[in-house]
Design a protein around this motif. Structure first.
Motif, PDB file in Angstrom:
ATOM      1  N   ILE A  19       0.838  -1.214   0.000  1.00 38.44           N
ATOM      2  CA  ILE A  19       0.000   0.000   0.000  1.00 38.44           C
ATOM      3  C   ILE A  19       0.870   1.260   0.000  1.00 38.44           C
ATOM      4  CG2 ILE A  19      -2.074  -0.948   1.078  1.00 38.44           C
ATOM      5  CD1 ILE A  19      -1.115   0.175   3.768  1.00 38.44           C
ATOM      6  N   HIS A  20       0.284   2.320  -0.533  1.00 43.43           N
ATOM      7  CA  HIS A  20       0.879   3.652  -0.394  1.00 43.43           C
ATOM      8  C   HIS A  20      -0.180   4.514   0.292  1.00 43.43           C
ATOM      9  CE1 HIS A  20       3.193   7.233  -1.135  1.00 43.43           C
ATOM     10  NE2 HIS A  20       2.074   7.799  -1.541  1.00 43.43           N
ATOM     11  N   ALA A  21       0.162   5.116   1.437  1.00 43.45           N
ATOM     12  CA  ALA A  21      -0.855   5.807   2.260  1.00 43.45           C
ATOM     13  C   ALA A  21      -1.505   6.983   1.541  1.00 43.45           C
ATOM     14  CB  ALA A  21      -0.236   6.280   3.561  1.00 43.45           C
ATOM     15  N   GLY A  22      -0.737   7.775   0.803  1.00 37.22           N
ATOM     16  CA  GLY A  22      -1.297   8.950   0.123  1.00 37.22           C
ATOM     17  C   GLY A  22      -2.153   9.780   1.067  1.00 37.22           C
ATOM     18  N   ALA A  23      -3.375  10.081   0.654  1.00 38.34           N
ATOM     19  CA  ALA A  23      -4.259  10.950   1.438  1.00 38.34           C
ATOM     20  C   ALA A  23      -4.638  10.359   2.795  1.00 38.34           C
ATOM     21  CB  ALA A  23      -5.523  11.239   0.636  1.00 38.34           C
ATOM     22  N   ASN A  24      -4.477   9.053   2.969  1.00 34.65           N
ATOM     23  CA  ASN A  24      -4.804   8.434   4.268  1.00 34.65           C
ATOM     24  C   ASN A  24      -3.894   8.939   5.393  1.00 34.65           C
ATOM     25  OD1 ASN A  24      -6.873   6.713   3.263  1.00 34.65           O
ATOM     26  ND2 ASN A  24      -5.285   5.363   2.421  1.00 34.65           N
ATOM     27  N   ASP A  25      -2.798   9.603   5.000  1.00 39.19           N
ATOM     28  CA  ASP A  25      -1.874  10.156   5.989  1.00 39.19           C
ATOM     29  C   ASP A  25      -2.136  11.632   6.255  1.00 39.19           C
ATOM     30  OD1 ASP A  25      -0.219   8.432   7.210  1.00 39.19           O
ATOM     31  OD2 ASP A  25       1.443   8.611   5.798  1.00 39.19           O
ATOM     32  N   GLN A  26      -3.257  12.134   5.735  1.00 39.70           N
ATOM     33  CA  GLN A  26      -3.500  13.583   5.820  1.00 39.70           C
ATOM     34  C   GLN A  26      -4.685  13.920   6.719  1.00 39.70           C
ATOM     35  OE1 GLN A  26      -2.326  16.129   3.296  1.00 39.70           O
ATOM     36  NE2 GLN A  26      -0.957  14.797   2.164  1.00 39.70           N
ATOM     37  N   PHE A  27      -5.057  12.999   7.629  1.00 33.27           N
ATOM     38  CA  PHE A  27      -6.167  13.305   8.547  1.00 33.27           C
ATOM     39  C   PHE A  27      -5.794  14.541   9.362  1.00 33.27           C
ATOM     40  CE2 PHE A  27      -9.405   9.825   8.868  1.00 33.27           C
ATOM     41  CZ  PHE A  27      -9.003   9.134   7.734  1.00 33.27           C
ATOM     42  N   SER A  28      -6.763  15.456   9.482  1.00 35.48           N
ATOM     43  CA  SER A  28      -6.492  16.687  10.230  1.00 35.48           C
ATOM     44  C   SER A  28      -7.111  16.581  11.627  1.00 35.48           C
ATOM     45  CB  SER A  28      -7.063  17.882   9.455  1.00 35.48           C
ATOM     46  OG  SER A  28      -7.843  18.702  10.292  1.00 35.48           O
ATOM     47  N   LYS A  29      -6.265  16.890  12.627  1.00 33.78           N
ATOM     48  CA  LYS A  29      -6.692  16.749  14.018  1.00 33.78           C
ATOM     49  C   LYS A  29      -7.915  17.621  14.306  1.00 33.78           C
ATOM     50  CE  LYS A  29      -4.338  16.848  18.438  1.00 33.78           C
ATOM     51  NZ  LYS A  29      -3.000  16.919  19.035  1.00 33.78           N
ATOM     52  N   SER A  30      -7.851  18.890  13.871  1.00 35.26           N
ATOM     53  CA  SER A  30      -8.972  19.794  14.225  1.00 35.26           C
ATOM     54  C   SER A  30     -10.257  19.311  13.566  1.00 35.26           C
ATOM     55  CB  SER A  30      -8.646  21.235  13.847  1.00 35.26           C
ATOM     56  OG  SER A  30      -8.409  21.296  12.466  1.00 35.26           O
ATOM     57  N   GLN A  31     -10.160  18.860  12.314  1.00 38.52           N
ATOM     58  CA  GLN A  31     -11.365  18.400  11.612  1.00 38.52           C
ATOM     59  C   GLN A  31     -11.937  17.135  12.278  1.00 38.52           C
ATOM     60  OE1 GLN A  31     -10.588  18.045   7.438  1.00 38.52           O
ATOM     61  NE2 GLN A  31     -12.752  18.002   6.894  1.00 38.52           N
ATOM     62  N   CYS A  32     -11.037  16.209  12.617  1.00 34.72           N
ATOM     63  CA  CYS A  32     -11.502  14.943  13.225  1.00 34.72           C
ATOM     64  C   CYS A  32     -12.126  15.194  14.595  1.00 34.72           C
ATOM     65  CB  CYS A  32     -10.347  13.953  13.358  1.00 34.72           C
ATOM     66  SG  CYS A  32      -9.796  13.339  11.767  1.00 34.72           S
ATOM     67  N   PHE A  33     -11.490  16.072  15.396  1.00 35.58           N
ATOM     68  CA  PHE A  33     -12.027  16.352  16.731  1.00 35.58           C
ATOM     69  C   PHE A  33     -13.394  17.036  16.627  1.00 35.58           C
ATOM     70  CE2 PHE A  33      -7.992  16.260  19.621  1.00 35.58           C
ATOM     71  CZ  PHE A  33      -7.665  15.016  19.106  1.00 35.58           C
ATOM     72  N   LYS A  34     -13.515  17.935  15.624  1.00 36.40           N
ATOM     73  CA  LYS A  34     -14.790  18.633  15.413  1.00 36.40           C
ATOM     74  C   LYS A  34     -15.889  17.621  15.078  1.00 36.40           C
ATOM     75  CE  LYS A  34     -15.764  22.460  12.609  1.00 36.40           C
ATOM     76  NZ  LYS A  34     -15.149  23.290  11.591  1.00 36.40           N
TER      77      LYS A  34
END
Ligand code: RIB
Length: 291
Positions: free
Chosen positions: A103-118
């Motif tokens: 696998i290549h993570a690509g966008a899967n490595d771009q989770f944003s903390k503020s967006q996820c917490f929101k």
């Protein structure tokens, strides 16, 4: 409700007679470019089993992936586009239905903390689950925050990373592993995995089924007889199907039986997400088995 913070991949699937040896070039018999990734496979399994799932994920500039997810019936409100490639996988499937995956993570490595917490804060945590795997960044931070907010956490320790799994353990209510991952975790901690303070431990055993270890009981579920064509995503199917049934109030035995039937059907078809059967297909399969 199940909130899945999970990977989305483009699976490039090549059917081969056998896996190539070191330095060898071989030809494939077929090529498919389809939706995959452990996270979204699990969401598709939850959805097709009748569960209420919201998927949080990130992709690059691949609108067709969003269309595929929508077509399945999963809302894409929490799937964001970001710069760079969508996560992807190169998958060889041999004549026995076994696979080798890079696998290549690509966008899967771009989770944003503020967006996820929101997103976490915008949902009531009562009776709700957060589902996590190891194919995204921030899974530990998301687990910590979700636990603080009162969510229950389901974590599948795949692809396996011992130190990551150990860090996740304090937050996990349902831990999911295959036998290899179980052995690796066992080797890296100083006590029996089943003595850990985790309410539920689900171990998938491939063609032998699965075991669910709870504080006072162990449930064993055999798999159903099936001719495997492609086993990619079978574990994701088991987990997603089990989660949906459990969250919908099924008895544990019934939830495990549904999950075993669903994954037994899934391996008879090519692909990960697209091979996951619908609720009606699984119910029909189960009633056939009982005749
Ligand atoms: O578990 C199967 C999945 O692993 C595939 O769909 C592939 O994308 C990898 O993430």
């Amino acid at each position: 409700m199940i909130l899945n913070f999970g990977s989305i991949n483009i699976d490039n699937v090549y059917q081969v007679d056998r896996f190539p040896l070191d330095g060898e070039t071989i030809s494939s018999k077929s090529y498919d470019k389809i939706l995959g990734g452990k996270g979204i496979n699990q969401s598709v399994a939850i959805h097709r089993a009748g569960g209420d799932v919201k998927h949080v994920g990130y992709i690059g500039d691949d609108t067709w992936i969003l269309d595929q997810i929508l077509k399945i019936g999963i809302k894409t409100d929490f799937i964001s586009k970001c710069y760079g490639p969508t996560g992807h996988a190169i998958i060889f499937v041999d004549a026995a239905g076994e696979n080798e995956i890079v696998i290549h993570a690509g966008a899967n490595d771009q989770f944003s903390k503020s967006q996820c917490f929101k997103i976490l804060e915008s949902f009531g945590s009562k009776d709700s689950w957060v589902v996590l795997q190891n194919e995204i960044n921030l899974s530990i931070e998301i687990a910590k925050k979700a636990k603080e907010l009162g969510f229950r956490i389901c974590y599948s320790a795949a692809p396996f990373d011992a130190s990551h799994a150990k860090e996740m353990l304090p937050y996990v209510d349902l831990l999911v592993m295959n036998e290899t991952e179980l052995k690796e975790l066992q080797n890296s901690i100083e006590k029996n995995v089943f003595d850990l303070d985790v309410d539920m431990i689900l171990v998938t055993l491939g063609s032998r089924g699965a075991e669910l270890h709870m504080k006072n009981n162990t449930y064993k579920q055999s798999s159903f007889i099936a001719e495997p064509v492609d086993t990619t995503g079978a574990g994701d199917t088991f987990l997603g199907s089990f989660m949906a049934c459990y969250d919908n109030g099924y008895e544990i035995k019934k939830a495990l039986e549904y999950a075993a039937a669903s994954s037994s059907i899934q391996i008879t078809r090519i692909g990960a997400a697209k091979a996951i059967p619908t609720f009606d297909e699984v119910e029909e399969f189960l009633s056939e088995q009982k005749k």
